[in-house]
Design a protein around this motif. Structure first.
Motif, PDB file in Angstrom:
ATOM      1  N   MET A 247       0.851  -1.195   0.000  1.00 57.07           N
ATOM      2  CA  MET A 247       0.000   0.000   0.000  1.00 57.07           C
ATOM      3  C   MET A 247       0.888   1.248   0.000  1.00 57.07           C
ATOM      4  N   SER A 248       0.602   2.165  -0.922  1.00 56.07           N
ATOM      5  CA  SER A 248       1.407   3.380  -1.018  1.00 56.07           C
ATOM      6  C   SER A 248       1.263   4.250   0.219  1.00 56.07           C
ATOM      7  N   GLY A 249       2.358   4.904   0.594  1.00 56.02           N
ATOM      8  CA  GLY A 249       2.291   5.837   1.711  1.00 56.02           C
ATOM      9  C   GLY A 249       1.669   7.161   1.323  1.00 56.02           C
ATOM     10  N   VAL A 250       1.499   7.399   0.005  1.00 61.84           N
ATOM     11  CA  VAL A 250       0.891   8.639  -0.497  1.00 61.84           C
ATOM     12  C   VAL A 250      -0.568   8.359  -0.835  1.00 61.84           C
ATOM     13  N   ILE A 251      -1.473   9.178  -0.300  1.00 60.38           N
ATOM     14  CA  ILE A 251      -2.901   8.969  -0.569  1.00 60.38           C
ATOM     15  C   ILE A 251      -3.450   9.923  -1.634  1.00 60.38           C
ATOM     16  N   ARG A 252      -2.768  11.042  -1.864  1.00 58.87           N
ATOM     17  CA  ARG A 252      -3.228  11.997  -2.871  1.00 58.87           C
ATOM     18  C   ARG A 252      -2.022  12.753  -3.435  1.00 58.87           C
ATOM     19  N   SER A 253      -2.007  12.936  -4.750  1.00 61.91           N
ATOM     20  CA  SER A 253      -0.963  13.728  -5.402  1.00 61.91           C
ATOM     21  C   SER A 253      -1.620  14.803  -6.254  1.00 61.91           C
ATOM     22  N   ILE A 254      -1.171  16.027  -6.098  1.00 59.69           N
ATOM     23  CA  ILE A 254      -1.658  17.148  -6.903  1.00 59.69           C
ATOM     24  C   ILE A 254      -0.482  17.691  -7.696  1.00 59.69           C
ATOM     25  N   THR A 255      -0.613  17.719  -9.013  1.00 55.18           N
ATOM     26  CA  THR A 255       0.446  18.237  -9.866  1.00 55.18           C
ATOM     27  C   THR A 255      -0.086  19.377 -10.726  1.00 55.18           C
ATOM     28  N   GLY A 256       0.819  20.233 -11.171  1.00 50.09           N
ATOM     29  CA  GLY A 256       0.394  21.331 -12.019  1.00 50.09           C
ATOM     30  C   GLY A 256       1.564  22.141 -12.526  1.00 50.09           C
ATOM     31  N   THR A 257       1.239  23.087 -13.394  1.00 49.01           N
ATOM     32  CA  THR A 257       2.241  24.009 -13.923  1.00 49.01           C
ATOM     33  C   THR A 257       1.704  25.434 -13.848  1.00 49.01           C
ATOM     34  N   LEU A 258       2.618  26.372 -13.682  1.00 45.08           N
ATOM     35  CA  LEU A 258       2.291  27.791 -13.628  1.00 45.08           C
ATOM     36  C   LEU A 258       3.013  28.519 -14.755  1.00 45.08           C
ATOM     37  N   ARG A 259       2.348  29.519 -15.287  1.00 43.62           N
ATOM     38  CA  ARG A 259       2.945  30.375 -16.311  1.00 43.62           C
ATOM     39  C   ARG A 259       3.294  31.714 -15.681  1.00 43.62           C
ATOM     40  N   TYR A 260       4.534  32.144 -15.814  1.00 43.43           N
ATOM     41  CA  TYR A 260       4.988  33.443 -15.322  1.00 43.43           C
ATOM     42  C   TYR A 260       4.916  34.441 -16.480  1.00 43.43           C
ATOM     43  N   THR A 261       4.263  35.581 -16.273  1.00 43.62           N
ATOM     44  CA  THR A 261       4.198  36.618 -17.304  1.00 43.62           C
ATOM     45  C   THR A 261       4.504  37.992 -16.707  1.00 43.62           C
ATOM     46  N   SER A 262       4.631  38.974 -17.583  1.00 40.57           N
ATOM     47  CA  SER A 262       4.908  40.345 -17.159  1.00 40.57           C
ATOM     48  C   SER A 262       3.650  41.204 -17.286  1.00 40.57           C
TER      49      SER A 262
ATOM     50  N   GLN B 130       5.731  44.195 -11.217  1.00 41.00           N
ATOM     51  CA  GLN B 130       4.720  44.057 -12.270  1.00 41.00           C
ATOM     52  C   GLN B 130       4.757  42.669 -12.911  1.00 41.00           C
ATOM     53  N   THR B 131       4.605  41.646 -12.060  1.00 36.67           N
ATOM     54  CA  THR B 131       4.640  40.272 -12.541  1.00 36.67           C
ATOM     55  C   THR B 131       3.298  39.585 -12.295  1.00 36.67           C
ATOM     56  N   ALA B 132       3.047  38.520 -13.050  1.00 39.51           N
ATOM     57  CA  ALA B 132       1.800  37.768 -12.919  1.00 39.51           C
ATOM     58  C   ALA B 132       2.091  36.277 -13.055  1.00 39.51           C
ATOM     59  N   TYR B 133       1.224  35.472 -12.436  1.00 42.50           N
ATOM     60  CA  TYR B 133       1.384  34.020 -12.431  1.00 42.50           C
ATOM     61  C   TYR B 133       0.005  33.399 -12.603  1.00 42.50           C
ATOM     62  N   GLU B 134      -0.089  32.324 -13.394  1.00 39.00           N
ATOM     63  CA  GLU B 134      -1.394  31.710 -13.639  1.00 39.00           C
ATOM     64  C   GLU B 134      -1.249  30.200 -13.769  1.00 39.00           C
ATOM     65  N   LEU B 135      -2.174  29.479 -13.148  1.00 39.05           N
ATOM     66  CA  LEU B 135      -2.201  28.025 -13.233  1.00 39.05           C
ATOM     67  C   LEU B 135      -2.664  27.617 -14.624  1.00 39.05           C
ATOM     68  N   ASP B 136      -1.810  26.856 -15.347  1.00 35.90           N
ATOM     69  CA  ASP B 136      -2.235  26.462 -16.690  1.00 35.90           C
ATOM     70  C   ASP B 136      -2.406  24.954 -16.866  1.00 35.90           C
ATOM     71  N   SER B 137      -2.072  24.173 -15.841  1.00 35.79           N
ATOM     72  CA  SER B 137      -2.455  22.758 -15.835  1.00 35.79           C
ATOM     73  C   SER B 137      -2.578  22.299 -14.396  1.00 35.79           C
ATOM     74  N   TYR B 138      -3.457  21.294 -14.170  1.00 36.50           N
ATOM     75  CA  TYR B 138      -3.792  20.910 -12.794  1.00 36.50           C
ATOM     76  C   TYR B 138      -4.379  19.504 -12.826  1.00 36.50           C
ATOM     77  N   ALA B 139      -3.877  18.633 -11.960  1.00 34.76           N
ATOM     78  CA  ALA B 139      -4.389  17.257 -11.911  1.00 34.76           C
ATOM     79  C   ALA B 139      -4.326  16.753 -10.492  1.00 34.76           C
ATOM     80  N   VAL B 140      -5.333  15.962 -10.091  1.00 35.02           N
ATOM     81  CA  VAL B 140      -5.385  15.355  -8.763  1.00 35.02           C
ATOM     82  C   VAL B 140      -5.499  13.848  -8.955  1.00 35.02           C
ATOM     83  N   VAL B 141      -4.633  13.089  -8.288  1.00 39.25           N
ATOM     84  CA  VAL B 141      -4.663  11.637  -8.358  1.00 39.25           C
ATOM     85  C   VAL B 141      -4.840  11.091  -6.957  1.00 39.25           C
ATOM     86  N   GLU B 142      -5.882  10.282  -6.761  1.00 39.13           N
ATOM     87  CA  GLU B 142      -6.104   9.608  -5.473  1.00 39.13           C
ATOM     88  C   GLU B 142      -5.470   8.219  -5.554  1.00 39.13           C
ATOM     89  N   HIS B 143      -4.630   7.879  -4.595  1.00 31.86           N
ATOM     90  CA  HIS B 143      -3.908   6.599  -4.640  1.00 31.86           C
ATOM     91  C   HIS B 143      -4.646   5.538  -3.826  1.00 31.86           C
TER      92      HIS B 143
END
Length: 239
Positions: free
Chosen positions: A1-16, A226-239
């Protein structure tokens, strides 16, 4: 049995947000949050800032079941060259840092704590958003102040890594519905008003998921940055 019960992954875009390059990409971040069976969490991120001198940062932070930081690893490169790497450990009465940098050389720090450390800043944007979990939401919108340690007093996290103490003021604005590249979310809107760095940090707005994970959805920094950040991908995996 995995010791991890949930994994959340994603990517952010940095812009000006600067007038002459509004919307231009200036960096990116990929992250992974693992929730372990014992309630502890590990938050890892790879961050790249393209603006010269370019910064590349890899971080890995472990928190216990009470959401208190236990240890963290930070490695940075600046201008395409290795700058430093460090390991941080946090006990009930002391924080430790063991690092090697190309400027300061070998560093060994011991920092006394009056109470167990509530948060550690390693300059990853996903780590900034997770620090918003410090705010006591039962008090409603308002402002609260916290003590924390950083891996660098530089706004881009491009020095050290080494221990630097700050006082952090967080304002909670309220909940909003927002849409980002990754989708539509209910968000909690926070604002960091003061970080207590040597150079004053401009106001920093963050919109995070309205759950216990505090995943960043959008963020903006005003003032000279004067910077900005935005979530451009997102995934949740239940183990």
């Amino acid at each position: 049995m995995s010791g991890v019960i949930r994994s959340i992954t994603g990517t952010l875009r940095y812009t000006s947000n600067q007038a002459h390059r509004r919307g231009a990409e200036r960096g990116r971040e990929s992250f992974r949050l693992d929730v372990h069976r014992d309630g502890s969490r590990v938050l890892a991120a790879h961050c790249e800032i393209d603006d010269a001198p370019a910064v590349v940062r890899d971080v890995n932070l472990r928190l216990d079941a009470d959401n208190l930081p236990q240890e963290c690893f930070v490695r940075i490169a600046v201008g395409g060259q290795f700058r430093g790497s460090g390991w941080f450990a946090f006990g009930p009465t002391e924080a430790q840092c063991e690092s090697t940098t190309t400027v300061e050389g070998r560093i060994s720090q011991r920092f006394p704590l009056q109470a167990p450390l509530q948060a550690f800043g390693n300059h990853a944007i996903i780590n900034d958003s997770y620090a918003m979990s410090l705010y006591d939401l039962s008090q409603g919108p308002g402002k609260q102040t916290f003590f924390m340690l950083l891996s660098s007093p530089d706004h881009r996290g491009a020095t050290g890594p080494m221990i630097f103490p700050v006082s952090l003021a967080i304002e909670y604005v309220g909940e909003e519905e927002i849409e980002v590249i990754a989708g539509r979310f209910t968000a909690r809107h926070f604002r960091i008003l003061d970080v207590g760095m040597p150079e004053e940090h401009p106001d920093y707005d963050l919109w995070v998921t309205a759950d216990e994970h505090y995943i960043v959805l959008r963020a903006t920094v005003t003032g000279y940055m004067q910077t900005a950040y935005e979530l451009d991908s997102y995934a949740v995996v239940e183990h």
